[in-house]
Design a protein around this motif. Structure first.
Motif, PDB file in Angstrom:
ATOM      1  N   UNK A   1     -54.836  17.436 -22.266  1.00 25.16           N
ATOM      2  CA  UNK A   1     -53.785  16.445 -22.172  1.00 25.16           C
ATOM      3  C   UNK A   1     -52.607  16.901 -23.035  1.00 25.16           C
ATOM      4  N   UNK A   2     -51.404  16.774 -22.534  1.00 22.60           N
ATOM      5  CA  UNK A   2     -50.204  17.171 -23.259  1.00 22.60           C
ATOM      6  C   UNK A   2     -49.423  15.929 -23.687  1.00 22.60           C
ATOM      7  N   UNK A   3     -49.491  15.649 -24.987  1.00 23.16           N
ATOM      8  CA  UNK A   3     -48.756  14.487 -25.496  1.00 23.16           C
ATOM      9  C   UNK A   3     -47.260  14.752 -25.468  1.00 23.16           C
ATOM     10  N   UNK A   4     -46.864  15.996 -25.688  1.00 27.47           N
ATOM     11  CA  UNK A   4     -45.427  16.285 -25.629  1.00 27.47           C
ATOM     12  C   UNK A   4     -44.905  16.026 -24.218  1.00 27.47           C
ATOM     13  N   UNK A   5     -45.682  16.372 -23.212  1.00 30.39           N
ATOM     14  CA  UNK A   5     -45.262  16.144 -21.827  1.00 30.39           C
ATOM     15  C   UNK A   5     -45.185  14.642 -21.523  1.00 30.39           C
ATOM     16  N   UNK A   6     -46.179  13.895 -21.981  1.00 23.15           N
ATOM     17  CA  UNK A   6     -46.167  12.445 -21.761  1.00 23.15           C
ATOM     18  C   UNK A   6     -44.959  11.801 -22.434  1.00 23.15           C
ATOM     19  N   UNK A   7     -44.695  12.173 -23.689  1.00 25.94           N
ATOM     20  CA  UNK A   7     -43.553  11.600 -24.410  1.00 25.94           C
ATOM     21  C   UNK A   7     -42.234  12.047 -23.799  1.00 25.94           C
ATOM     22  N   UNK A   8     -42.172  13.309 -23.364  1.00 25.39           N
ATOM     23  CA  UNK A   8     -40.963  13.826 -22.708  1.00 25.39           C
ATOM     24  C   UNK A   8     -40.634  12.990 -21.481  1.00 25.39           C
ATOM     25  N   UNK A   9     -41.642  12.747 -20.639  1.00 25.33           N
ATOM     26  CA  UNK A   9     -41.416  11.991 -19.410  1.00 25.33           C
ATOM     27  C   UNK A   9     -41.083  10.530 -19.695  1.00 25.33           C
ATOM     28  N   UNK A  10     -41.760   9.942 -20.681  1.00 23.87           N
ATOM     29  CA  UNK A  10     -41.471   8.548 -21.044  1.00 23.87           C
ATOM     30  C   UNK A  10     -40.058   8.419 -21.611  1.00 23.87           C
ATOM     31  N   UNK A  11     -39.660   9.367 -22.447  1.00 21.80           N
ATOM     32  CA  UNK A  11     -38.303   9.344 -22.994  1.00 21.80           C
ATOM     33  C   UNK A  11     -37.277   9.506 -21.878  1.00 21.80           C
ATOM     34  N   UNK A  12     -37.525  10.419 -20.953  1.00 27.90           N
ATOM     35  CA  UNK A  12     -36.576  10.615 -19.850  1.00 27.90           C
ATOM     36  C   UNK A  12     -36.457   9.362 -18.988  1.00 27.90           C
ATOM     37  N   UNK A  13     -37.578   8.685 -18.733  1.00 29.24           N
ATOM     38  CA  UNK A  13     -37.525   7.436 -17.966  1.00 29.24           C
ATOM     39  C   UNK A  13     -36.689   6.398 -18.716  1.00 29.24           C
ATOM     40  N   UNK A  14     -36.849   6.342 -20.029  1.00 24.67           N
ATOM     41  CA  UNK A  14     -36.063   5.403 -20.822  1.00 24.67           C
ATOM     42  C   UNK A  14     -34.587   5.794 -20.839  1.00 24.67           C
ATOM     43  N   UNK A  15     -34.295   7.075 -20.936  1.00 25.07           N
ATOM     44  CA  UNK A  15     -32.897   7.531 -20.893  1.00 25.07           C
ATOM     45  C   UNK A  15     -32.263   7.199 -19.545  1.00 25.07           C
ATOM     46  N   UNK A  16     -33.015   7.381 -18.457  1.00 27.12           N
ATOM     47  CA  UNK A  16     -32.506   7.001 -17.137  1.00 27.12           C
ATOM     48  C   UNK A  16     -32.139   5.518 -17.122  1.00 27.12           C
ATOM     49  N   UNK A  17     -32.946   4.706 -17.774  1.00 23.53           N
ATOM     50  CA  UNK A  17     -32.732   3.258 -17.794  1.00 23.53           C
ATOM     51  C   UNK A  17     -31.555   2.865 -18.692  1.00 23.53           C
ATOM     52  N   UNK A  18     -31.434   3.492 -19.858  1.00 23.52           N
ATOM     53  CA  UNK A  18     -30.420   3.086 -20.830  1.00 23.52           C
ATOM     54  C   UNK A  18     -29.039   3.657 -20.547  1.00 23.52           C
ATOM     55  N   UNK A  19     -28.983   4.850 -19.955  1.00 21.73           N
ATOM     56  CA  UNK A  19     -27.702   5.516 -19.754  1.00 21.73           C
ATOM     57  C   UNK A  19     -27.251   6.249 -21.008  1.00 21.73           C
ATOM     58  N   UNK A  20     -26.064   6.856 -20.974  1.00 24.41           N
ATOM     59  CA  UNK A  20     -25.625   7.748 -22.043  1.00 24.41           C
ATOM     60  C   UNK A  20     -25.046   7.079 -23.286  1.00 24.41           C
TER      61      UNK A  20
END
Length: 168
Positions: free
Chosen positions: A1-20
């Motif tokens: 299991x890759x925690x960095x990959x999970x956090x990377x994807x979760x952060x990207x989903x949140x960035x998509x939601x929040x905007x720049x």
């Protein structure tokens, strides 16, 4: 299991939601600045050397600002989501997890906790163990802190032992 990959994807989903332009807990940074920072770390080794300060910090800040100004936010997020470039040191097996496990967790929390309605989240035992292990390994970075730093863990391991460490 890759925690960095999970956090990377979760952060990207949140960035998509929040905007720049959403706030972060990184002083003076918006989510756009944070995204530029993450792209710089993996895609600009010439500039990444100044991320922690030192003589290259000014150059790093300049490159990060340029990345932020020239790259549309969705492209920054897409670049982060895709992971390190194939020819990057961070693409070597195990290096992404070692170099980015804590990085993506911390920055995910930087964005989450800057929102007024944030709530604590539950981590898996494995991710909690990984974070604690890396934190304990990083104690040497805190040894020159002008104050004592206490590292405490509020969960317990399978044997019922609470973890606690103090750096003075």
């Amino acid at each position: 299991m890759s925690y960095s990959r999970e956090e990377r994807l979760a952060l990207c989903a949140l960035l998509d939601k929040t905007g720049p332009d959403a706030p972060t807990l990184c002083a003076g940074w918006t989510t756009g600045d944070l995204a530029a920072h993450l792209v710089l770390r993996e895609h600009r080794p010439d500039a990444a050397a100044g991320v922690m300060g030192g003589p290259l910090a000014g150059y790093t800040a300049h490159v990060q600002q340029r990345i932020r100004a020239r790259t549309p936010f969705p492209d920054l997020v897409r670049t982060i989501r895709s992971g390190p470039p194939r020819l990057s040191v961070m693409a070597l097996p195990g290096v992404d997890e070692l170099a980015n496990g804590v990085e993506f967790f911390v920055h995910h929390e930087d964005v989450r906790r800057a929102a007024p309605d944030w709530e604590p989240r539950t981590l898996s035992d494995g991710e909690s163990d990984m974070l604690w292990q890396r934190l304990r390994m990083a104690r040497f970075m805190l040894r020159k802190a002008p104050v004592g730093v206490e590292l405490a863990r509020d969960d317990i391991d399978a044997a019922g032992v609470a973890f606690f460490a103090v750096i003075r």
